[in-house]
Design a protein around this motif. Sequence first.
Motif: not given
Length: 740
Positions: A531-532, A577, A579
Motif C-alpha cells: 500500500s502507499e 512501484e 499497488e
Amino acid sequence: MISTLANKRNGITSLLLLCICLCTQTFYGQSIGNSASGVKTIFDDFMKYRHENNVEKALETLSEAANIAESNEDSKLLLDTYHQYARLFLEEGDAETAIFYWDRASILLKDTSYSYGEAFHLYLDAALRFGEGNNFQALKQLEKSRKLSNNRNLTNNILLLEARIYSNIEKYEDAIKNLHALIVNSDDEERAFLATMANLELAKISVVLDDLEEGIIHSKAALELAQKHGYSKEIKVAYEQLSNIYEEKGNYGESLVYTKALAKLKDSVFNIEKAKLDADTADKVRFDHQMTELNKLQAKNEELSESKNRSEITAILTSAFLTIISLLAVSLFRNNQIKLKTNDLLYTKNKELELARDAAVSAMEAKTNFLSTVTHELRTPLYAVTGLTHLLLEENPSEHQKEHLKSLKFSGEYLLNFINDILQINKIDAEKLEPLNIEFKLHKVLDDVVESLQQNANEKKTELILDYDPTIPKKLMGDPIKLSQIFMNLVGNALKFTKNGKVEVIAKMLKKDEDQVKLYFEVRDNGIGISEDQQKNIFESFEQGSIQINREYGGTGLGLTIVKSLLGLFGTTIQLESELGHGSSFYFELDLDYETKEGEEIPFELNVEEFQFKGLHVLVVEDNKINQVITKKMLTKKEITCDIANNGNEAIDLAKSNTYDAILMDIHMPGISGEEATRQIRKFDKNIPIIALTAISLDDSLDSFYEAGCNDVVTKPFKPEVFYQKIGENIFKSKMEGSV
C-alpha cells in the motif's frame, strides 16, 4: 561557558568599536621597534620566559608586541599576540582570561586572511574543548588545524595535545607514538621544552600501564632537561612523579629524596613571591587590555576640553556630539544585555544538545560493538547445530526422527540468515563496507541467484524468470558479492510474497560508452503488493508493512534496508512501484566499467557431482574441539581424510612437513591468527588452495583474507553443499587451470 564569555567580550568590543568609528579623528600610539627582526626577538624572549614559567616577563614582552602591532596597524602581529596571551593564560589555569583573548582574536580573523592564524586559533579551540572534557571535539579541531598550516612548531604542539587527548581516552598506543616523535623532534623554537613535556607524559602513561621502570626513565629524562633549561614548573612535576613512583615500588629512600627536593622547591620564598607577582601581573594585564580603548577615548575627550582656542560653536557641537555618543552607547549596552541573556539561553540549549548527541553517539557505538560480539559468538554454537543436523540426516534416521531433524535444520538456517542480516546492517552502520572493483560475469551472478532460489519458487508454485539482455558486455568491473546480496534479498523478498504467480529478474543495457555501461535492473512480481502508506517506511530497518504481514510471512524486515544501503555504496538508489493486490516492482540503474578486450575463455567449470573427493587429504586448522569433530565427519562423508591443527603455529609446521590437497583455515584463533598463518605458509607454498572458514565479525574484511593469500572464504556456520562446492572448486579448478 565559552559562548557566554565570548558574547560578553564581543559586547564590550562592539561598544568600543562603535565609539571609535563615531570619533572624527583617528590617533595612534608612537611607533616603537617596528622591524621584523625586533618582533622576532620579542617573541623569542616571550617563549623563553614562558618555558621558565616567568609569567611577569612573558606578559611584558607580549604587551610590547601588542603596542607595536597597534602602532603599525599590523593585524597579523596583533592576532599572533592575542593567541599567545590566550595560550599563556590557559597554561596558567585561567580559562576565562584565555577565552577573552581567544574571542578578540576571533574578531580579527573575520577580516584577516591568515592561514597560520586560523590554524593556531583552531589549536587553541581544541585545547579549550579538551579542558572542558570534550575529547573527540578537540581531536576534530586539531585535524582541521593540521590541514591549514604545515608550521613545524604548531605541528609539534598539535602532536603533544593530541597525545594528551589519546591518553585521556585510553588510546595509549597512539599517545606513545606521538610522544616518541616529540622526544626526537627538530623544532627550532621549542625542541627541549617539547621533549621535556613528552617525557613527562610518557612517565604518566607508563605508571598507568604498570611499567614503573619505564616511568622512572622518562621522569628522570624530563627532570634532566628541565633543570638544564630552567623549566621550574616541569622540575616540580618531575619531582612529584619520581617521588610517587619510588613510593609505589617500595623504594622509600629514593622517594624521600625527591619528596624533600619537592618540599624545598615549594617552600622557596622566591617561588612564593613569584607566584604572587605573576598573579598580580596577570590581573593587571587583563584589566589594562579590557580598559585600553576606553582610556583612549577619555584621553581624547580631555584633550578637547583643555583646548581654550576652540570657538563656542565648536564646544557646543562637541558637547552635542558626545551626548549623542553617550545615548547610543547606553542604547547599545541595553541591547547587548538582552542579546547576552538570549545567547546564554541558546548556549545552554546547545550544550544540552551536544550532550544528547554525544550520548547518542556513545549508545550507537555500544550497540554496534554489542551486536558485532553477539552475532560473532552465536556462529560457533550454531555451526555445531547445523553441522550435527546435517550429519544426522545423512545417517538414515527413522521417519519420525527425520521430520524433527528437518525442523531443526530449518530453524538453524533461519537463525543463520537472521544473524547474517544483523551483521550486514551492523557493518553498514559502522561504515565498514566498501565496494570491490574486480572483473566478474554479471550473467553468471544473476543465474546463480535464480538457481539458488529456484527451490523456493517451486515450493510457492511460482515461475522464476531471468530476462537478460545479451548485448551487455560479458566481463564487467564491480563487486559481484554485493550485487549477489542485493538480488538475493530482492528476489527472495518477491518470492516470499508471491504464491502461484510469477517473479521476473530483468537486466537491460541503457547506454554503452567507450569503457562504461549504464544498466537497468528490475525485480518484478505479481504478489500481494504494498500500500502507499506502507511504501513510505518499507526500506527502514525491521519494517515489513504491518504486524500481520510479519506474523504470516515471517522474516526480519532487514532485507530491503540492506539493499538500499548496499546500493548507496554504488552511488545509486532503489525505486519502488507497487499497488496493493497487484504486485510490486523494485528497480534501479547502475554504472559499471567493462573490459573492452574480450579474451578467449576456456571452459573448465565442474558441477558438484563431478568432483572426485575420494582420496583427497586436507589440513583442518581449528581451535574449537566440537568444530574439529564436525568438520572431520563432514569430510569423512565424502571419503576425504584430514589432519587437525589446533592453532596457527601447528598449521605452519604441518604444512611444511606434509603434502595436502587443500588447507581449511580458521581465522580467529589464539596465538597467531589464520591470516598470519596463511601469510607464513605462502612464503614456502604459493599454490596450495587455502580456504578460510570463519565466523566473520564486524572488523573482518574479505579483502584482508584474500590479501593474506586465501583462495576462497566460507562463513560459519555454512551449508554443507556450499562447503563441498568450495572445496571441489578450489582443488579441481586449480588443477585444471594448471594443466591448461
